[in-house]
Write an enzyme that holds these catalytic residues in place. Structure first.
Site: not given
Ligand code: HXC
Length: 510
Positions: A169-170, A404-405
């Site tokens: 993501g971001g 040019g290079a």
């Molecule tokens: C809160 C999160 C989290 C998040 C993971 N966890 N991502 N908690 N916020 N963004 C937590 C899970 O709930 C889990 O908690 C633990 O971390 C491990 O995650 P798993 O899913 O079990 O691990 P894995 O299978 O390895 O998968 C990793 C992952 C997946 C691919 C990163 O967790 C995922 O897709 N997370 C969401 C990603 C996402 O969409 N993020 C937002 C992106 S947008 P427990 O308690 O069960 O251990 C963004 C915007 C930024 O970031 C913008 C800036 C301008």
């Protein structure tokens, strides 16, 4: 008092335990180290001063008011690498998936602010699920604060991102605004939208690795400067890399004493250029033979291989080397090579690192793909970056420098300080064959005559002397003396000062 000390120890122990044994095991099972294990490997022993170990998040939604881990998923502070001060943050995937909350971001911002104040590099070890989903806009705001500091620190202190897990993501835009992005093969990935979203929107099926793994970013997109085999490999190499760069924009890189003689000659370089001007040779041989102890730290080795960039040392001083690679696309400049070299030159110029250009370039790569892709704009980046740079600039033309290079690759006209040519140098508007086909079109039917014309053109232009008469090169040097001639030039340029006219900033064709 004793009670407070006992509580302190308990709190420290809780923070150090991160997300607990099971999550640490899961991290290890994936082939990844924990945030603290990474810091142990990166920093000199006993040099780490941790800050904000007791910080906890402030969110209350989705049961978060019952779920706290001291430190809130990121370990921050300062320490040393080979004795030099570094600020560092290391995201802890075992705590809420290393996700970034408002307070997690505040911790990162605190050390970034301090690093800018004291003039020390910032290294981020990224392993995060992105914005903390339970927090909503507060976590997005946190990212915004980090991005703003990335931009403020740019050109002031070096910033290095090591992506050692998810970065999606971001969130990817923090590493993207830093100077260098290192990744770890198989365990790290970076993308703006993940495979599921890609499938929903474009119906394209793609794996995480294909979309944004270390191989993809170090070979295809150019987002990553290096892809390492393991966490350990990445951190060890990072320690080596940091020694090449200064702590801030007012300092020089540390000098590393060497036993390699400054005037070492390399007779083998006299035969590096093949007799046949269309035959290629590996410019890495030249690079490794001129730098101290033959050690060259190449960046982006698997991306735009027609140009080589990286650091070496000469006489103990760091130099940034940009070299056309004749073995790939005959060393032509294309879009990717131009951008790769331009960004590297800008880092060198920000941080007082002399630039050495090794030139063997037949021109810009022709074709609709390049032209339609914006070769004009991207090639101009390289021109702009070199012309704007005020650090010492030394150019060696080994063979072709056409069109040019020729101008763009470090010519005198773009304020090259010292421009040397090997006797094999051919500096011309274009190669003899192409030139003759245009200016003697009427002779094309006569093969003999064309050969004669080519020879004539070659004798007239494809040598270093006609450029020497103009003063566009400072000397014709023997290849075996290249190291010594560069080192003498670097010594002469040590106190170089050159100012740009006042401006807010230039407008490089982005
Ligand atoms: C809160 C999160 C989290 C998040 C993971 N966890 N991502 N908690 N916020 N963004 C937590 C899970 O709930 C889990 O908690 C633990 O971390 C491990 O995650 P798993 O899913 O079990 O691990 P894995 O299978 O390895 O998968 C990793 C992952 C997946 C691919 C990163 O967790 C995922 O897709 N997370 C969401 C990603 C996402 O969409 N993020 C937002 C992106 S947008 P427990 O308690 O069960 O251990 C963004 C915007 C930024 O970031 C913008 C800036 C301008």
């Amino acid at each position: 008092m004793y009670d407070i000390i006992r509580q302190l120890e308990e709190r420290r122990a809780r923070a150090r335990a991160g997300g607990g044994k099971a999550r640490v095991k899961a991290q290890h099972d994936r082939g990844k180290l924990t945030a603290r294990e990474r810091l142990d490997l990166l920093l000199d022993p006993d040099s780490f001063e941790e800050w904000d170990m007791f910080v906890e998040h402030r969110s209350t939604e989705f049961n978060m008011d019952k779920n706290f881990v001291p430190g809130d998923g990121v370990v921050v502070g300062h320490g040393n690498i080979n004795g030099r001060l570094i600020f560092v943050y290391s995201q802890d995937f075992t705590v809420f998936g290393g996700s970034l909350s408002e307070t997690h971001a505040e911790k990162i911002c605190k050390i970034m602010d301090q690093a800018i104040k004291v003039g020390a590099p910032i290294i981020g070890l990224n392993d995060s699920g992105g914005a903390r989903i339970q927090e909503g806009v507060s976590s997005l705001a946190g990212y915004g604060e980090v991005f703003q500091r990335n931009v403020m620190a740019s050109g002031v202190v070096p910033q290095i991102s090591v992506v050692m897990g998810p970065c999606a993501g971001g969130a990817v835009y923090s590493p993207a605004t830093t100077d260098y992005v290192f990744m770890v093969k198989d365990t790290s990935y970076m993308f703006v939208t993940g495979p599921d979203v890609v499938k929903a929107v474009t119906h394209e099926e793609v794996t995480q690795e294909e979309l944004g793994g270390a191989i993809t970013h170090s070979t295809k997109s150019g987002v990553a400067d290096m892809a390492f085999e393991t966490d350990v490999d990445a951190l060890e190499q990072l320690r080596v890399f940091v020694d090449f760069i200064p702590s801030n924009n007012l300092e020089r890189s540390p000098e590393i004493p060497t036993n390699d003689q400054a005037n070492r000659q390399e007779p083998s370089l006299d035969t590096l250029i093949p007799e046949d001007q269309n035959e290629s040779y590996d410019v890495m041989e030249l690079i490794s033979k001129v730098v101290d102890e033959n050690y060259f730290f190449e960046l982006q080795p698997d991306y735009a291989k027609n140009i080589i960039i990286g650091y070496g040392r000469m006489d103990g001083e760091t130099v940034g080397i940009v070299a056309n690679q004749p073995t790939v696309l005959a060393g032509c400049l294309d879009i990717n090579a131009s951008v790769k070299a331009a960004r590297f030159i800008r880092f060198c110029d920000c941080f007082n690192i002399p630039i050495i250009m090794l030139v063997d370039v037949p021109g810009f790569l022709p074709g609709t793909q390049q032209e339609n892709g914006g070769l004009i704009r991207h090639g101009a980046k390289l021109l702009f970056a070199f012309a704007e740079a005020t650090v010492p600039k030394i150019t060696i033309i080994t063979r072709k420098a056409y069109g040019g290079a020729y101008i763009v690759m470090g010519s005198k006209h773009l304020r090259g300080d010292v421009n040397y040519a090997w006797p094999s140098a051919e500096i011309a508007v274009m190669g003899a064959k192409g030139a003759v086909e245009i200016i003697f079109r009427e002779d094309l039917i006569d093969e003999e005559k064309i050969k004669e014309r080519e020879l004539e053109y070659q004798q007239r232009f494809s040598n270093p002397f006609h450029v020497g008469t103009r003063g566009y090169i400072d000397d014709v040097i023997m290849p075996h003396n290249t190291r010594w001639r560069i080192i003498r030039s670097l010594r002469m340029l040590k106190n170089k000062k050159q100012e740009l006219p006042w401006k807010k900033h230039g407008n490089i064709p982005l």
